[in-house]
Design a protein around this motif. Structure first.
Motif, short mmCIF file in Angstrom:
data_model
loop_
_atom_site.label_atom_id
_atom_site.label_comp_id
_atom_site.label_asym_id
_atom_site.label_seq_id
_atom_site.Cartn_x
_atom_site.Cartn_y
_atom_site.Cartn_z
N ASP A 123 20.62 60.82 58.66
CA ASP A 123 20.34 59.44 59.05
C ASP A 123 20.49 58.52 57.85
O ASP A 123 20.11 58.86 56.74
N ALA A 124 21.03 57.33 58.10
CA ALA A 124 21.12 56.32 57.04
C ALA A 124 19.73 55.74 56.82
O ALA A 124 18.99 55.49 57.77
N ARG A 125 19.38 55.54 55.55
CA ARG A 125 18.07 55.02 55.19
C ARG A 125 18.20 53.71 54.43
O ARG A 125 19.12 53.51 53.65
N CYS A 126 17.25 52.83 54.60
CA CYS A 126 17.21 51.55 53.92
C CYS A 126 17.00 51.79 52.42
O CYS A 126 16.08 52.52 52.04
N PRO A 127 17.83 51.17 51.57
CA PRO A 127 17.65 51.36 50.13
C PRO A 127 16.38 50.68 49.60
O PRO A 127 15.92 51.02 48.51
N ARG A 128 15.80 49.76 50.34
CA ARG A 128 14.58 49.06 49.90
C ARG A 128 13.31 49.80 50.27
O ARG A 128 12.41 49.94 49.45
N CYS A 129 13.21 50.23 51.53
CA CYS A 129 11.94 50.80 51.99
C CYS A 129 12.04 52.24 52.49
O CYS A 129 11.02 52.88 52.71
N GLY A 130 13.25 52.73 52.70
CA GLY A 130 13.43 54.12 53.12
C GLY A 130 13.35 54.36 54.62
O GLY A 130 13.49 55.49 55.06
N SER A 131 13.13 53.31 55.42
CA SER A 131 13.09 53.52 56.87
C SER A 131 14.50 53.62 57.43
O SER A 131 15.47 53.28 56.77
N ALA A 132 14.60 54.11 58.65
CA ALA A 132 15.91 54.33 59.27
C ALA A 132 16.65 53.02 59.50
O ALA A 132 16.05 52.01 59.84
N LEU A 133 17.97 53.06 59.29
CA LEU A 133 18.83 51.91 59.56
C LEU A 133 19.46 52.05 60.93
O LEU A 133 19.87 53.14 61.32
N ILE A 134 19.53 50.94 61.65
CA ILE A 134 20.14 50.91 62.97
C ILE A 134 21.28 49.91 62.92
O ILE A 134 21.11 48.78 62.44
N GLU A 135 22.47 50.31 63.39
CA GLU A 135 23.62 49.42 63.38
C GLU A 135 23.42 48.29 64.38
O GLU A 135 22.97 48.50 65.50
N VAL A 136 23.76 47.08 63.94
CA VAL A 136 23.65 45.89 64.77
C VAL A 136 25.04 45.56 65.31
O VAL A 136 26.00 45.48 64.53
N ALA A 137 25.17 45.38 66.63
CA ALA A 137 26.46 45.02 67.22
C ALA A 137 26.93 43.69 66.66
O ALA A 137 26.11 42.81 66.35
N GLU A 138 28.23 43.51 66.52
CA GLU A 138 28.78 42.30 65.90
C GLU A 138 28.30 41.03 66.59
O GLU A 138 28.02 40.03 65.93
N ASP A 139 28.18 41.05 67.90
CA ASP A 139 27.72 39.84 68.59
C ASP A 139 26.22 39.58 68.41
O ASP A 139 25.71 38.55 68.83
N GLN A 140 25.53 40.49 67.75
CA GLN A 140 24.10 40.34 67.48
C GLN A 140 23.79 40.16 65.99
O GLN A 140 22.63 40.24 65.59
N TRP A 141 24.83 39.95 65.17
CA TRP A 141 24.60 39.79 63.74
C TRP A 141 23.67 38.62 63.50
O TRP A 141 23.78 37.59 64.18
N PRO A 142 22.74 38.75 62.57
CA PRO A 142 21.75 37.69 62.32
C PRO A 142 22.40 36.34 62.03
O PRO A 142 23.40 36.25 61.33
#
Length: 51
Positions: free
Chosen positions: A2-21
């Protein structure tokens, strides 16, 4: 693996392009955006190497 956040270590979830912040522009050349449970955003882009 699983990909992990480099800041906090929690799991990363891919965001669909139409949902980019919308709170900031996504850099040109971005291929994917991921977000963790703590709302940290990770962008994946093309690698550019110059010598």
């Amino acid at each position: 693996m699983d990909a992990r956040c480099p800041r906090c270590g929690s799991a990363l979830i891919e965001v669909a392009e139409d949902q980019w912040p919308a709170e900031g522009p996504v850099p040109a050349g971005t291929l994917a955006v991921f977000q963790c449970e703590q709302n940290h955003r990770v962008t994946v882009g093309e690698t550019q190497v110059s010598a």
